[in-house]
Design a protein around this motif. Sequence first.
Motif, mmCIF file in Angstrom:
data_model
loop_
_atom_site.group_PDB
_atom_site.id
_atom_site.type_symbol
_atom_site.label_atom_id
_atom_site.label_comp_id
_atom_site.label_asym_id
_atom_site.label_seq_id
_atom_site.Cartn_x
_atom_site.Cartn_y
_atom_site.Cartn_z
ATOM 1 N N GLU A 388 31.730 30.552 32.983
ATOM 2 C CA GLU A 388 32.633 29.694 34.077
ATOM 3 C C GLU A 388 32.267 27.642 33.838
ATOM 4 O OE1 GLU A 388 35.507 29.628 38.207
ATOM 5 O OE2 GLU A 388 33.958 31.025 38.229
ATOM 6 N N VAL A 416 37.515 34.678 37.398
ATOM 7 C CA VAL A 416 36.997 34.275 36.828
ATOM 8 C C VAL A 416 36.959 34.018 35.202
ATOM 9 C CG1 VAL A 416 34.895 33.315 36.150
ATOM 10 C CG2 VAL A 416 35.062 34.307 38.055
ATOM 11 N N VAL A 420 37.771 30.656 32.735
ATOM 12 C CA VAL A 420 37.047 30.333 31.151
ATOM 13 C C VAL A 420 38.222 29.994 30.747
ATOM 14 C CG1 VAL A 420 35.434 30.811 29.627
ATOM 15 C CG2 VAL A 420 35.588 31.718 31.907
#
Length: 455
Positions: A388, A416, A420
């Motif tokens: 991330e 998460v 990304v």
Amino acid sequence: MVFFSSLVCRLTDTTTKATHYFHRWNHYTTPAIDEYFVSISSSSTLSPQDRNKFLAKLLSNSNSLAHPIPFLRNNIMRAYLRHDSPLDAIQVYLDMVRSDVAPDRYTLPIVIKSAVQIHDLPMGKQLHSVAVKLGFARDEFCESGFIALYCKAGKIRDARKVFDENLERKLGSWNAIIGGLNQAARAKEAVEMFVEMKRSGFEPDDFTMVSVTSACGSLGDLGLAFQFHRCVLEAKPDEKSDIMMMNSLIDMYGKCGRMDLASQVFDEMPERNVVSWTSMIMSYAAHGRTLEALEGFRQMREAGVRPNSVTFLGVLSACVHGGLVEAGKAYFEMMKSEFDLEPGLSHYGCVVDLLSRDGRLEEAKIVVEGMPMRPSVVVWGCLMGGCEKFGDVEMAEWVAKHMVELEPWNDGVYVVLANVYAFRGMWKDVERVRKLMKENKLVKVPAYSSTTTTL
């Protein structure tokens, strides 16, 4: 006889003396055995671990085992338990039952403790039935053992039932329920139980205070910590060392963020052990004071105190907070090469976290793939955090696959992964992940806060 001679040779340099114990052993009947059991246990020629192993082997192969009382077998089980061999202790108990030797009030607490150590709740329940049948269920040591067993298994309601059913409970039962609640991350209930104990007229001992100060540290309530410090001073035993309670104060003040007070307690201690040093190192590491933690580790080694696996966990955590990648890798290798300590899951997690935060994701991946145990979701989460931070899409997708296999209900993985994708401007993939969350009925858990009250 040849077997015992070779065993003694391996366990001690003073073969003659240890063999002398064995020869004298075989010439005494049961009433006299206890004296020689104690004499071997206190012998300075054997290390504590090897002495326990020697006793367990010696007892288990002795012809005296044919004696139809549980005394000898109790000593065997106790020796195995002291040697961190709970499975061997349980095997002795099973052999004892098969030999129609009835357990006594000293047998069951040992076996219960063995079941607790191996997290065997079904066996614990069977032992509870045996205790009820034999009339030992209200014995202080059996009762506290069952409370600890149920708490460790997360069966708090069952633990409370055992505790509440006995209106003539002893201090050991109070200690078991307070310690069990604390270990089950129910710190507030542990403190409340301590207050109830005091109101019932019981005075805490060192075991009580260690548990309740740990609970106070988990709450982070400094005002409560000051009150418990006073209770610790009142409970200090005159006849034995108070090092265990002083260590608990260091841990409590460290968790409350008052490293000045933790350091003051540490400096005033007349003697310190590995727990004392480790508590300081862990507390400094938890508050991001990397240099103080590593300096404490250096002083610990200079003082001749051998670090344990928990010590290295604190050192590695300090390196993570300080971003000291090379130092962390060196300490990880030192743990294995210099102190012959096998790294656990948490140690590998620290290394993965350390490398991931520094952007060394490929290196972190190699560590994960080379772990001797299955990586936990926490370890995978450390690597996912690095993905991330640095926007590594390919690595994030690989990690997410493993995390979903472990915890398909965990919404954090998807959140998460979406972050990304967003970092790289891959908005279609962001939408795809959010749609997948809706299909799986996964909702991001909102944050919350709680308040505490003093006594």
